[in-house]
Motif scaffolding. Structure first.
Motif, PDB file in Angstrom:
ATOM      1  N   GLY A 180       6.664 -42.205   7.423  1.00  0.00           N
ATOM      2  CA  GLY A 180       5.929 -43.429   7.112  1.00  0.00           C
ATOM      3  C   GLY A 180       4.882 -43.245   6.020  1.00  0.00           C
ATOM      4  N   ALA A 181       4.668 -44.328   5.232  1.00  0.00           N
ATOM      5  CA  ALA A 181       3.703 -44.282   4.129  1.00  0.00           C
ATOM      6  C   ALA A 181       2.362 -44.872   4.519  1.00  0.00           C
ATOM      7  CB  ALA A 181       4.266 -45.021   2.909  1.00  0.00           C
ATOM      8  N   ALA A 182       2.356 -45.910   5.369  1.00  0.00           N
ATOM      9  CA  ALA A 182       1.104 -46.536   5.809  1.00  0.00           C
ATOM     10  C   ALA A 182       0.725 -46.068   7.206  1.00  0.00           C
ATOM     11  CB  ALA A 182       1.237 -48.056   5.786  1.00  0.00           C
ATOM     12  N   VAL A 183       1.728 -45.979   8.066  1.00  0.00           N
ATOM     13  CA  VAL A 183       1.559 -45.447   9.421  1.00  0.00           C
ATOM     14  C   VAL A 183       2.707 -44.489   9.660  1.00  0.00           C
ATOM     15  CG1 VAL A 183       1.506 -45.970  11.882  1.00  0.00           C
ATOM     16  CG2 VAL A 183       0.405 -47.514  10.263  1.00  0.00           C
ATOM     17  N   VAL A 184       2.408 -43.319  10.203  1.00  0.00           N
ATOM     18  CA  VAL A 184       3.459 -42.335  10.455  1.00  0.00           C
ATOM     19  C   VAL A 184       3.590 -42.095  11.946  1.00  0.00           C
ATOM     20  CG1 VAL A 184       1.908 -40.332  10.243  1.00  0.00           C
ATOM     21  CG2 VAL A 184       4.353 -40.053   9.814  1.00  0.00           C
ATOM     22  N   ARG A 185       4.826 -41.927  12.401  1.00  0.00           N
ATOM     23  CA  ARG A 185       5.101 -41.616  13.803  1.00  0.00           C
ATOM     24  C   ARG A 185       5.438 -40.127  13.884  1.00  0.00           C
ATOM     25  NH1 ARG A 185       6.907 -46.113  16.929  1.00  0.00           N
ATOM     26  NH2 ARG A 185       8.608 -44.894  17.810  1.00  0.00           N
ATOM     27  N   VAL A 186       4.644 -39.364  14.618  1.00  0.00           N
ATOM     28  CA  VAL A 186       4.800 -37.915  14.755  1.00  0.00           C
ATOM     29  C   VAL A 186       5.458 -37.620  16.093  1.00  0.00           C
ATOM     30  CG1 VAL A 186       3.627 -35.689  14.785  1.00  0.00           C
ATOM     31  CG2 VAL A 186       2.747 -37.544  13.358  1.00  0.00           C
ATOM     32  N   ALA A 187       6.598 -36.891  16.046  1.00  0.00           N
ATOM     33  CA  ALA A 187       7.401 -36.701  17.251  1.00  0.00           C
ATOM     34  C   ALA A 187       7.246 -35.324  17.884  1.00  0.00           C
ATOM     35  CB  ALA A 187       8.883 -36.930  16.925  1.00  0.00           C
ATOM     36  N   ARG A 188       6.413 -34.456  17.303  1.00  0.00           N
ATOM     37  CA  ARG A 188       6.248 -33.111  17.872  1.00  0.00           C
ATOM     38  C   ARG A 188       4.801 -32.669  17.739  1.00  0.00           C
ATOM     39  NH1 ARG A 188      10.700 -29.111  15.343  1.00  0.00           N
ATOM     40  NH2 ARG A 188       9.364 -27.654  16.508  1.00  0.00           N
ATOM     41  N   PRO A 189       4.286 -31.922  18.718  1.00  0.00           N
ATOM     42  CA  PRO A 189       2.933 -31.374  18.586  1.00  0.00           C
ATOM     43  C   PRO A 189       2.939 -30.128  17.708  1.00  0.00           C
ATOM     44  CG  PRO A 189       3.875 -30.666  20.645  1.00  0.00           C
ATOM     45  CD  PRO A 189       4.902 -31.583  20.008  1.00  0.00           C
ATOM     46  N   ALA A 190       1.754 -29.687  17.348  1.00  0.00           N
ATOM     47  CA  ALA A 190       1.624 -28.461  16.552  1.00  0.00           C
ATOM     48  C   ALA A 190       0.285 -27.822  16.851  1.00  0.00           C
ATOM     49  CB  ALA A 190       1.734 -28.770  15.063  1.00  0.00           C
TER      50      ALA A 190
END
Length: 402
Positions: free
Chosen positions: A118-128
């Motif tokens: 995403g460019a305005a809002v990103v969906r992150v599917a994994r922790p780090a």
């Protein structure tokens, strides 16, 4: 006769390291560094991203999963080479490119593959964890660290390292310029037709290549006929471009051994018989201050003489230890015989099996038999007191350049 060690000691006592000069990096390729180089800044000089992705606060995405991704607003883009000082606060992220400086407040980088891009809002599917995909300042090289020691030969990786610490020029010992001259009225250039009693000249090609393998710059001079005045003129003409001269042929006991004839008593050149096989007739000295090595004309004799005497001298001229070729201990696969009182260099094939080296002598060992040399990858160095060694004996083996 003198020993191999005596002749080599005499040579090394007469040559010295070439004076250093400063060269641009690509001009310095293959030369030897004359002083150590240190890093003026750490490498990398700042914390930066190891991936294209998003700079985040690791705690913000600790609960992220494929089925329940975390959404973060994207506040901007950070590019490699970005001069601005960037920062993010918890709950936000910034798109970041590989090599771009890490913004203040971020402690992890999420690769774009872990997100929806995403460019305005990103969906992150994994922790780090904190530190994920971050290259820390100084993790490669610390400020003040020596990145290239004196005596380093500059190859591709070393030149890259010098450029990485900002060096455009470096002081080096230059590669010795070595002129190679073969003599003999019977010699013809490869490609020419042969007449009765003639052979194609091979020594100068072999020795010029050997110069390059030893770190020098080889210049092959056209073959010179056995005419004393012509030979001396050619040798003197080469002094303007040579740090050293190597000749082959004309140094034995024949009536037309022209190199020996014209150089005996010239400068400091002297001729000796050396207790070795092959390569007994040897000459060395300074011709108007330039080292000249006069090697036998038989191809194998010339090649082995080069490796035993010329190679260490060329290393000394580059400011390196005057070492012989790399050696290993190996087990003889077959019986060998050696002439008493001579150091015998036997062509062979070296192999590594089950944790140790074995070496098999070549079937033929004549000093004129170039075929067995071209098929060999090693020289078995048999000492002067070894007359017969059975299979299974441990011997010293010099590894030939591949």
């Amino acid at each position: 006769m003198r020993s191999v060690d005596e002749h080599l000691t005499d040579i090394l006592g007469s040559v010295s390291a070439l004076p250093p000069l400063e060269l641009a990096l690509l001009e310095a390729q293959g030369a030897v560094l004359a002083e150590p180089v240190t890093a003026p800044v750490p490498l990398p000089p700042f914390d930066n991203s190891a991936m294209d992705g998003y700079a985040v606060v690791a705690a913000d995405i600790a609960a992220a999963t494929e089925s329940a991704p975390i959404e973060l607003p994207v506040v901007g883009d950070i590019l490699a080479g970005d001069p601005g000082v960037s920062a993010i606060r918890p709950g936000l992220t910034a798109r970041i490119m590989t090599g771009a400086p890490l913004p203040a407040g971020a402690d992890a980088v999420i690769p774009v593959e872990w997100t929806d891009g995403g460019a305005a809002v990103v969906r992150v599917a994994r922790p780090a964890p904190p530190g994920n995909y971050i290259r820390r300042a100084g993790e490669d090289v610390l400020a003040g660290q020596v990145v290239a020691a004196e005596g380093t030969r500059l190859g591709a990786a070393q030149l890259g390292m010098l450029a990485a610490v900002g060096r455009a020029r470096v002081p080096v010992r230059p590669r010795p310029r070595v002129v190679v001259v073969s003599t003999g009225s019977e010699l013809r250039e490869p490609g020419e037709a042969l007449g009765p009693g003639q052979i194609w000249e091979s020594n100068s090609y072999m020795l010029t290549a050997a110069v390059a393998e030893a770190g020098g710059v080889g210049y092959r001079q056209s073959t010179v006929e056995d005419e004393p005045a012509k030979v001396l003129d050619v040798l003197r003409d080469q002094l303007v471009r040579a740090d050293a001269i190597v000749t082959s042929g004309g140094v034995s006991m024949g009536t037309r051994d022209v190199v020996k004839e014209v150089l005996s008593g010239t400068g400091t050149v002297e001729f000796h018989k050396v207790r070795m096989r092959p390569g007994k007739p040897q000459g060395f000295g300074l011709l108007d201050g330039t080292p000249i090595f006069t090697l036998p004309g038989n191809p194998v004799s010339a090649y082995i003489s080069f490796q035993v005497f010329v190679r260490p001298a060329l290393r000394a001229m580059q400011g390196l230890p005057a070492e012989p070729m790399p050696t290993v201990s190996a087990v003889l696969a077959e019986d060998v015989k050696s002439p008493a009182g001579l150091r015998h260099y036997v062509r062979g094939r070296l192999a590594f099996n089950r944790g140790f080296y074995t070496v098999t002598p070549a079937d033929v060992q004549g000093s004129h038999q170039l075929g067995s040399l071209s098929a060999a990858n090693a020289l078995i160095a048999l000492p002067e007191d070894a007359e017969a060694l059975p299979a299974g004996t441990h011997v010293e083996v010099m590894r030939l350049p591949s």
